[in-house]
Write an enzyme that holds these catalytic residues in place. Structure first.
Site, PDB file in Angstrom:
ATOM      1  CB  THR A  91      -0.997 -82.484  42.058  1.00 58.63           C
ATOM      2  OG1 THR A  91      -1.862 -82.952  43.102  1.00 58.63           O
ATOM      3  CG2 THR A  91      -1.755 -82.427  40.741  1.00 58.63           C
ATOM      4  CE  LYS A 164      -4.914 -84.107  42.857  1.00 62.87           C
ATOM      5  NZ  LYS A 164      -6.056 -83.782  43.721  1.00 62.87           N
ATOM      6  CE  LYS A 233       1.022 -77.928  41.706  1.00 65.87           C
ATOM      7  NZ  LYS A 233       0.559 -79.251  42.163  1.00 65.87           N
TER       8      LYS A 233
HETATM    9  P1  NAP Z   1       2.138 -76.788  50.791  1.00 62.36           P
HETATM   10  O1  NAP Z   1       1.474 -76.714  52.101  1.00 62.36           O
HETATM   11  O2  NAP Z   1       2.468 -75.522  50.073  1.00 62.36           O
HETATM   12  O3  NAP Z   1       3.488 -77.653  50.975  1.00 62.36           O
HETATM   13  C1  NAP Z   1       4.413 -77.742  49.940  1.00 62.36           C
HETATM   14  C2  NAP Z   1       5.595 -78.612  50.358  1.00 62.36           C
HETATM   15  O4  NAP Z   1       6.558 -78.639  49.281  1.00 62.36           O
HETATM   16  C3  NAP Z   1       6.345 -78.083  51.595  1.00 62.36           C
HETATM   17  O5  NAP Z   1       6.844 -79.177  52.330  1.00 62.36           O
HETATM   18  C4  NAP Z   1       7.494 -77.295  50.953  1.00 62.36           C
HETATM   19  O6  NAP Z   1       8.613 -77.141  51.790  1.00 62.36           O
HETATM   20  C5  NAP Z   1       7.836 -78.218  49.803  1.00 62.36           C
HETATM   21  N1  NAP Z   1       8.602 -77.542  48.742  1.00 62.36           N
HETATM   22  C6  NAP Z   1       8.191 -76.537  47.938  1.00 62.36           C
HETATM   23  N2  NAP Z   1       9.173 -76.208  47.061  1.00 62.36           N
HETATM   24  C7  NAP Z   1      10.224 -76.998  47.359  1.00 62.36           C
HETATM   25  C8  NAP Z   1      11.527 -77.157  46.803  1.00 62.36           C
HETATM   26  N3  NAP Z   1      11.943 -76.396  45.752  1.00 62.36           N
HETATM   27  N4  NAP Z   1      12.344 -78.089  47.342  1.00 62.36           N
HETATM   28  C9  NAP Z   1      11.932 -78.867  48.376  1.00 62.36           C
HETATM   29  N5  NAP Z   1      10.714 -78.772  48.940  1.00 62.36           N
HETATM   30  C10 NAP Z   1       9.866 -77.860  48.422  1.00 62.36           C
HETATM   31  O7  NAP Z   1       1.298 -77.662  49.738  1.00 62.36           O
HETATM   32  P2  NAP Z   1       0.179 -78.780  50.031  1.00 62.36           P
HETATM   33  O8  NAP Z   1      -1.155 -78.120  50.044  1.00 62.36           O
HETATM   34  O9  NAP Z   1       0.626 -79.649  51.144  1.00 62.36           O
HETATM   35  O10 NAP Z   1       0.247 -79.589  48.634  1.00 62.36           O
HETATM   36  C11 NAP Z   1       1.267 -80.549  48.378  1.00 62.36           C
HETATM   37  C12 NAP Z   1       0.946 -81.278  47.086  1.00 62.36           C
HETATM   38  O11 NAP Z   1      -0.338 -81.923  47.220  1.00 62.36           O
HETATM   39  C13 NAP Z   1       0.822 -80.385  45.842  1.00 62.36           C
HETATM   40  O12 NAP Z   1       1.301 -81.057  44.721  1.00 62.36           O
HETATM   41  C14 NAP Z   1      -0.686 -80.153  45.740  1.00 62.36           C
HETATM   42  O13 NAP Z   1      -1.052 -79.841  44.411  1.00 62.36           O
HETATM   43  C15 NAP Z   1      -1.209 -81.500  46.194  1.00 62.36           C
HETATM   44  N6  NAP Z   1      -2.557 -81.524  46.782  1.00 62.36           N
HETATM   45  C16 NAP Z   1      -2.959 -80.549  47.619  1.00 62.36           C
HETATM   46  C17 NAP Z   1      -4.245 -80.598  48.173  1.00 62.36           C
HETATM   47  C18 NAP Z   1      -4.754 -79.509  49.082  1.00 62.36           C
HETATM   48  O14 NAP Z   1      -5.986 -79.369  49.212  1.00 62.36           O
HETATM   49  N7  NAP Z   1      -3.911 -78.739  49.735  1.00 62.36           N
HETATM   50  C19 NAP Z   1      -5.096 -81.671  47.858  1.00 62.36           C
HETATM   51  C20 NAP Z   1      -4.634 -82.692  47.032  1.00 62.36           C
HETATM   52  C21 NAP Z   1      -3.352 -82.607  46.492  1.00 62.36           C
HETATM   53  P3  NAP Z   1       8.712 -75.860  52.788  1.00 62.36           P
HETATM   54  O15 NAP Z   1       7.925 -76.251  53.998  1.00 62.36           O
HETATM   55  O16 NAP Z   1      10.155 -75.703  53.026  1.00 62.36           O
HETATM   56  O17 NAP Z   1       8.101 -74.675  52.048  1.00 62.36           O
END
Ligand code: NAP
Length: 286
Positions: A91, A164, A233
């Site tokens: 997102t 989205k 965010k």
């Molecule tokens: P998450 O568990 O916090 O994972 C974030 C990912 O981004 C991890 O792989 C992290 O790596 C990586 N990352 C963060 N900062 C970085 C950087 N500066 N350089 C390289 N890698 C970096 O988040 P998530 O819940 O999976 O969400 C991921 C995306 O999907 C987001 O955009 C979120 O808005 C969207 N989303 C989430 C959901 C939900 O319910 N969770 C639903 C729909 C969409 P590390 O492992 O090294 O920290």
């Protein structure tokens, strides 16, 4: 298909696992490599740099925010000039999606998803996809492996990001409305579960009210399925788009402030549904 998958957080690790399960040849990369262990055991290959995961047919990214995507695309060892078609699931903001589409050497599809980690694990995500029709055709079997339905919404990739962001604003507004109604009922002596059963059994029988209603009734704010800082965010990205398009969104200001309040008082690890805690506190019952 030969796939790269970059970003193994809560969502990405589940999506990549389903692609491995579907029989694809998957190479993964994550900033913290330890998160790749289970996937490597399941048959994926671990790449040293993002670009090494982008030498096949497609490279899918599922990263936290704009900054993370910029680091993986434009940073050292980034995928910008790689041959693979870039499918961006994160997102992110509309402007960044436009920039990625203009720069990607191997083509670009924007495909953000609806659904929390539980839905990602069950391959039940909803995929909102935009890009060149021929590129979307390539993506079709991959989206089928991670989701229950794909919406093709046009040829301009960033349009998918605007859809989205609009959807996430509506989720947050629905959670805010439910939290206010539940707080009102609770302070008046009515059980939260009973209120939810009546509402979802009558006029509010939609997945969003079921999923988040249960979280609110059961106080399931930790561990976060979607962390409040990521929600903040998203609401900030909505505000950027609304400012650019000159659209007043007064409700957005309220939910964004409640998110800030929830993070400030509960900490960075609370779920974004934790806005309910801010609502309750304001009513003197938190
Ligand atoms: P998450 O568990 O916090 O994972 C974030 C990912 O981004 C991890 O792989 C992290 O790596 C990586 N990352 C963060 N900062 C970085 C950087 N500066 N350089 C390289 N890698 C970096 O988040 P998530 O819940 O999976 O969400 C991921 C995306 O999907 C987001 O955009 C979120 O808005 C969207 N989303 C989430 C959901 C939900 O319910 N969770 C639903 C729909 C969409 P590390 O492992 O090294 O920290």
């Amino acid at each position: 298909m030969k796939i790269g998958f970059i970003g193994l957080g809560q969502m990405g690790s589940a999506m990549a696992a389903n692609l491995v399960k579907a029989g694809h040849d998957v190479t993964v990369w994550n900033r913290s490599p330890d998160k790749a262990e289970a996937l490597v055991e399941a048959g994926a290959t671990l790449a040293d740099r993002p670009v090494d995961a982008a030498q096949g047919d497609v490279v899918m990214t599922m990263l936290a925010d704009d900054r993370a995507v910029e680091a993986v695309v434009y940073g050292e060892g980034g995928i910008r000039a790689a041959p693979a078609l870039h499918i961006s699931h994160s997102t992110i903001g509309v402007a960044l999606a436009d920039r990625l589409a203009a720069d990607a050497a191997g083509g670009f599809v924007s495909a953000p998803v609806f659904g929390r980690p539980v839905a990602a694990q069950a391959a039940k995500l909803f995929v909102v996809a935009a890009g060149a029709p021929a590129d979307l055709d390539i993506c079709e079997p991959l989206f089928a492996a991670i989701g229950q339905r794909t919406f093709r919404i046009g040829e301009t990739p960033s349009a998918a990001n605007l859809v989205k962001l609009s959807g996430n604003f509506m989720i947050m507004a629905a959670v805010e409305a439910m939290a206010e109604a539940m707080t009102l009922a609770e302070k008046g002596g009515i059980d939260r579960r009973m209120l939810l059963d009546v509402l979802t059994g009558t006029l509010f029988d939609a997945p969003i009210y079921h999923t988040y209603g249960d979280i609110l009734v059961e106080d399931r704010f930790r561990p976060a399925g979607f962390a409040a800082p990521l929600g903040l965010k998203d609401m900030t990205l909505v505000d950027t788009a609304a400012t650019h398009l000159r659209v007043p969104m007064p409700l957005l200001g309220i939910v964004r402030d409640h998110l800030k309040s929830a993070i400030a008082t509960e900490g960075e690890d609370v779920d974004w549904a934790g806005v309910a805690l801010a609502v309750r506190r304001n009513a003197g019952i938190g």
